[in-house]
Design an enzyme around this catalytic site. Structure first.
Site, mmCIF file in Angstrom:
data_model
loop_
_atom_site.group_PDB
_atom_site.id
_atom_site.type_symbol
_atom_site.label_atom_id
_atom_site.label_comp_id
_atom_site.label_asym_id
_atom_site.label_seq_id
_atom_site.Cartn_x
_atom_site.Cartn_y
_atom_site.Cartn_z
ATOM 1 N N ASN A 52 0.871 -1.175 0.000
ATOM 2 C CA ASN A 52 0.000 0.000 0.000
ATOM 3 C C ASN A 52 0.911 1.230 0.000
ATOM 4 O O ASN A 52 1.450 1.607 1.038
ATOM 5 C CB ASN A 52 -0.894 -0.039 1.246
ATOM 6 C CG ASN A 52 -1.850 1.134 1.300
ATOM 7 O OD1 ASN A 52 -1.799 2.040 0.460
ATOM 8 N ND2 ASN A 52 -2.701 1.139 2.302
ATOM 9 N N ASN B 92 -9.658 7.832 10.251
ATOM 10 C CA ASN B 92 -9.219 9.171 9.875
ATOM 11 C C ASN B 92 -10.031 9.645 8.672
ATOM 12 O O ASN B 92 -10.438 10.792 8.573
ATOM 13 C CB ASN B 92 -7.718 9.125 9.572
ATOM 14 C CG ASN B 92 -7.140 10.494 9.545
ATOM 15 O OD1 ASN B 92 -7.624 11.390 10.237
ATOM 16 N ND2 ASN B 92 -6.139 10.685 8.714
ATOM 17 N N GLY B 93 -10.276 8.719 7.742
ATOM 18 C CA GLY B 93 -11.282 8.928 6.692
ATOM 19 C C GLY B 93 -12.492 8.096 7.079
ATOM 20 O O GLY B 93 -12.333 7.008 7.619
ATOM 21 N N GLU C 111 -8.073 -5.038 4.857
ATOM 22 C CA GLU C 111 -8.009 -4.800 3.417
ATOM 23 C C GLU C 111 -6.899 -5.631 2.767
ATOM 24 O O GLU C 111 -7.039 -6.087 1.637
ATOM 25 C CB GLU C 111 -7.775 -3.301 3.164
ATOM 26 C CG GLU C 111 -8.992 -2.468 3.517
ATOM 27 C CD GLU C 111 -8.659 -1.050 3.938
ATOM 28 O OE1 GLU C 111 -7.992 -0.886 4.984
ATOM 29 O OE2 GLU C 111 -9.058 -0.116 3.229
ATOM 30 N N LEU D 258 -15.234 4.014 10.099
ATOM 31 C CA LEU D 258 -14.989 5.296 10.757
ATOM 32 C C LEU D 258 -13.547 5.337 11.248
ATOM 33 O O LEU D 258 -13.174 4.635 12.196
ATOM 34 C CB LEU D 258 -15.949 5.472 11.944
ATOM 35 C CG LEU D 258 -17.442 5.253 11.657
ATOM 36 C CD1 LEU D 258 -18.259 5.418 12.926
ATOM 37 C CD2 LEU D 258 -17.944 6.197 10.572
ATOM 38 N N HIS E 140 -12.866 3.339 0.182
ATOM 39 C CA HIS E 140 -12.841 2.318 1.249
ATOM 40 C C HIS E 140 -13.559 1.037 0.830
ATOM 41 O O HIS E 140 -13.993 0.247 1.683
ATOM 42 C CB HIS E 140 -13.567 2.800 2.531
ATOM 43 C CG HIS E 140 -12.924 3.939 3.244
ATOM 44 N ND1 HIS E 140 -13.666 4.914 3.864
ATOM 45 C CD2 HIS E 140 -11.634 4.255 3.462
ATOM 46 C CE1 HIS E 140 -12.858 5.786 4.436
ATOM 47 N NE2 HIS E 140 -11.609 5.414 4.190
ATOM 48 N N ARG F 42 -2.686 -2.050 -3.355
ATOM 49 C CA ARG F 42 -3.921 -1.303 -3.127
ATOM 50 C C ARG F 42 -3.885 -0.048 -3.997
ATOM 51 O O ARG F 42 -2.888 0.686 -3.986
ATOM 52 C CB ARG F 42 -4.014 -0.900 -1.662
ATOM 53 C CG ARG F 42 -5.210 -0.019 -1.394
ATOM 54 C CD ARG F 42 -5.026 0.786 -0.146
ATOM 55 N NE ARG F 42 -6.184 1.633 0.061
ATOM 56 C CZ ARG F 42 -6.140 2.782 0.704
ATOM 57 N NH1 ARG F 42 -4.992 3.231 1.196
ATOM 58 N NH2 ARG F 42 -7.218 3.501 0.863
ATOM 59 N N ARG G 205 -8.898 10.636 19.633
ATOM 60 C CA ARG G 205 -8.474 10.478 21.033
ATOM 61 C C ARG G 205 -8.171 11.832 21.659
ATOM 62 O O ARG G 205 -8.537 12.100 22.800
ATOM 63 C CB ARG G 205 -7.249 9.568 21.121
ATOM 64 C CG ARG G 205 -7.585 8.111 20.921
ATOM 65 C CD ARG G 205 -6.373 7.276 20.653
ATOM 66 N NE ARG G 205 -5.849 7.531 19.316
ATOM 67 C CZ ARG G 205 -5.018 6.723 18.678
ATOM 68 N NH1 ARG G 205 -4.605 5.620 19.256
ATOM 69 N NH2 ARG G 205 -4.595 7.011 17.464
ATOM 70 N N GLY H 155 -10.381 2.608 12.830
ATOM 71 C CA GLY H 155 -9.859 3.102 14.108
ATOM 72 C C GLY H 155 -10.920 3.559 15.087
ATOM 73 O O GLY H 155 -10.921 3.144 16.258
ATOM 74 N N LYS I 254 3.451 0.741 2.995
ATOM 75 C CA LYS I 254 3.012 -0.236 4.007
ATOM 76 C C LYS I 254 3.048 -1.593 3.334
ATOM 77 O O LYS I 254 2.659 -1.707 2.170
ATOM 78 C CB LYS I 254 1.562 0.045 4.425
ATOM 79 C CG LYS I 254 1.432 1.004 5.556
ATOM 80 C CD LYS I 254 -0.007 0.975 6.077
ATOM 81 C CE LYS I 254 -0.424 2.346 6.509
ATOM 82 N NZ LYS I 254 -1.809 2.652 6.363
ATOM 83 N N ARG J 86 -10.891 16.254 6.758
ATOM 84 C CA ARG J 86 -11.747 16.549 5.593
ATOM 85 C C ARG J 86 -13.114 17.039 6.045
ATOM 86 O O ARG J 86 -13.659 16.536 7.027
ATOM 87 C CB ARG J 86 -11.921 15.285 4.738
ATOM 88 C CG ARG J 86 -10.698 14.951 3.924
ATOM 89 C CD ARG J 86 -10.804 13.590 3.286
ATOM 90 N NE ARG J 86 -9.924 12.637 3.922
ATOM 91 C CZ ARG J 86 -9.926 11.326 3.692
ATOM 92 N NH1 ARG J 86 -10.770 10.812 2.831
ATOM 93 N NH2 ARG J 86 -9.077 10.538 4.308
ATOM 94 N N ASP K 6 -7.174 13.873 15.467
ATOM 95 C CA ASP K 6 -7.280 12.548 16.078
ATOM 96 C C ASP K 6 -8.392 12.524 17.127
ATOM 97 O O ASP K 6 -8.441 13.376 18.014
ATOM 98 C CB ASP K 6 -5.923 12.193 16.721
ATOM 99 C CG ASP K 6 -5.851 10.732 17.090
ATOM 100 O OD1 ASP K 6 -5.065 10.007 16.452
ATOM 101 O OD2 ASP K 6 -6.572 10.308 18.026
HETATM 102 P P1 AMP Z 1 -7.706 4.824 11.120
HETATM 103 O O1 AMP Z 1 -7.716 5.830 10.026
HETATM 104 O O2 AMP Z 1 -8.611 3.653 10.844
HETATM 105 O O3 AMP Z 1 -6.343 4.416 11.561
HETATM 106 O O4 AMP Z 1 -8.369 5.554 12.409
HETATM 107 C C1 AMP Z 1 -7.785 6.669 13.017
HETATM 108 C C2 AMP Z 1 -8.764 7.220 14.060
HETATM 109 O O5 AMP Z 1 -9.099 6.169 14.982
HETATM 110 C C3 AMP Z 1 -8.199 8.357 14.886
HETATM 111 O O6 AMP Z 1 -9.145 9.395 15.009
HETATM 112 C C4 AMP Z 1 -7.943 7.723 16.248
HETATM 113 O O7 AMP Z 1 -8.160 8.623 17.299
HETATM 114 C C5 AMP Z 1 -8.947 6.612 16.309
HETATM 115 N N1 AMP Z 1 -8.400 5.503 17.107
HETATM 116 C C6 AMP Z 1 -7.437 4.651 16.743
HETATM 117 N N2 AMP Z 1 -7.148 3.785 17.764
HETATM 118 C C7 AMP Z 1 -7.952 4.135 18.788
HETATM 119 C C8 AMP Z 1 -8.123 3.654 20.117
HETATM 120 N N3 AMP Z 1 -7.419 2.622 20.593
HETATM 121 N N4 AMP Z 1 -9.052 4.266 20.891
HETATM 122 C C9 AMP Z 1 -9.794 5.290 20.410
HETATM 123 N N5 AMP Z 1 -9.662 5.805 19.161
HETATM 124 C C10 AMP Z 1 -8.764 5.241 18.363
#
Ligand code: AMP
Length: 401
Positions: free
Chosen positions: A7, A214-215, A384, A212, A183, A94, A288, A334, A14, A244, A286
């Site tokens: 990827n 980052n995207g 994926e 759900l 996705h 990918r 979190r 995430g 990756k 976004r 993010d």
């Molecule tokens: P992704 O693009 O699928 O890697 O997701 C990224 C998003 O997932 C970010 O907003 C992170 O804050 C959230 N995320 C990833 N790991 C965790 C976790 N262990 N607890 C809460 N949110 C998380």
């Protein structure tokens, strides 16, 4: 069949090396990441299964050098998992955007490369990097067949009324302006796994998948085929995301551009890189960080978080109406896999979440709806890479026959 899944981003690679026995049975031999390609402090992080992880920092001038580092790590006497490059039977890539050229994965040839090149216009951050990855791989492993899997392919079953914008038709004819979604590989994987987990017949089912991260995107899948998805011409459309903006009134663009004297490229950057959680909260992209800020009472972070829940529910509600019902709602990626608070808010039209199971559920396949819920709700970690490896295995096996 040993398959290397790649990827490629504009400055990253990756990878996962999988030994595929069949669709269901496989071994993850190694995975890793090359980052900061083009910068003096490039980095390779290599995680071989059953051995200690290994990382190194060095200048990595381009993707060819990055790809060579990956291959060297895979055959390294200490950290490697292969005795020779010859053990790699195929490479699967990918690809973010395949437009309406591709409704499935395919073997790489000149015609396929030309079409991926045309699609660079719609995914200028991603497709050029994917091409670099394919080119780098052809350079370091010229004899190994390469397969491409498209994030848009799964969405190709949408009807014209779902994928057309109500713009003058000539823009579709001249410039291929329509909705493609994104996705797709993730939505495909989690809908299939989710149907199995929930005991549904995929060919006779109504499923809504919420990717759900980052995207973010939500997809409606009827009888295993996509009928609608929230992302559009590019992965900008739809819901609020990390950086976004998702859906906005298109008239906002010329309005802000005139007021701020911005070029189209500058406006594109604002909508894709400076909006969403980051733009609204002014703090972070993010979730979190936003959760932590909201706990301390930050009002803008609270609005941003609430907006993601709101956008998710709005899409799910619309898709239930579109499909005239739903059997299963799946959460992944995430946020979908790790944030019980958001999933808890799904409580309408007979959907009942098991509060305790939901609270504990993290990144493992779980039914989180209550036993008496009219609709099943599941958490399915996305994979994926596995879809890419499976498709690659099928295409290469057919070649061999
Ligand atoms: P992704 O693009 O699928 O890697 O997701 C990224 C998003 O997932 C970010 O907003 C992170 O804050 C959230 N995320 C990833 N790991 C965790 C976790 N262990 N607890 C809460 N949110 C998380």
């Amino acid at each position: 069949m040993i398959i290397l899944v790649i990827n490629c981003g504009s400055s990253s690679i990756k990878y996962q090396l999988l030994d595929m026995k069949n669709d269901e049975v496989y071994d993850l031999m190694a995975k890793g990441l090359v980052e900061k390609i083009g910068l003096p402090d490039g980095c390779l992080t290599h995680k071989p299964t059953g051995k200690d992880p290994f990382s190194m920092t060095l200048p990595i001038p381009d993707h060819k050098v990055g790809m060579k580092l990956v291959l060297d790590a895979l055959v390294d006497p200490e950290h490697g998992v292969l005795s020779s490059f010859d053990d790699i039977e195929a490479v699967g890539h990918r690809i973010v955007q395949g437009a309406d050229f591709f409704s499935g994965s395919t073997l790489v040839d000149e015609d396929v490369l030309a079409k991926i090149r045309i699609c660079c216009d719609f995914a200028p951050l991603h497709n050029p990097a994917h091409l670099l990855g394919i080119e780098a791989m052809s350079h370091v492993l010229p004899e190994v067949p390469q397969v491409v899997t498209f994030d848009t392919a799964f969405h190709q079953t949408m009807e014209p009324y779902a994928y057309m914008y109500a713009l003058p038709y000539e823009y579709y004819e001249k410039y291929r302006v329509r909705r493609y979604g994104a996705h797709g590989t993730s939505h495909q994987y989690v809908s299939q796994r989710g149907a199995k987990l929930a005991g549904l017949d995929l060919g006779n089912s109504k499923i809504i998948t919420c990717h759900l991260g980052n995207g973010s995107s939500v997809t409606a899948i009827k009888d295993g085929k996509v009928v609608d998805t929230s992302m559009g011409f590019t992965p900008l459309e739809g819901m609020i995301m990390g950086t976004r903006c998702g859906n906005i009134d298109a008239n906002i663009l010329p309005y802000i551009m005139k007021k701020e004297n911005l070029t189209p490229d500058e406006m594109t950057t604002i909508m894709n890189k400076k909006s969403g959680f980051l733009g609204l909260s002014g703090r972070s992209s993010d979730m979190r960080d936003l959760d932590a800020a909201a706990r301390e009472g930050d009002v803008r972070s609270k609005i941003a978080l609430k907006k993601l829940t709101y956008d998710t529910i709005k899409n799910v509600g619309a898709y239930i109406a579109e499909m005239n019902g739903v059997d299963l709602i799946v959460f992944t990626a995430g946020i979908g896999e790790n944030n019980p608070r958001l999933r808890r808010h799904l409580a309408f039209m007979g959907v009942k979440i098991d509060v305790e199971v939901n609270e504990r559920a993290r990144s493992s396949e779980t039914i989180i709806s209550a036993p008496d819920s009219a609709v099943k709700v599941a958490l399915i970690p996305t994979n994926e890479e596995l879809v890419i490896a499976r498709d690659t295995m099928h295409i290469i096996s057919e070649l061999d026959n």
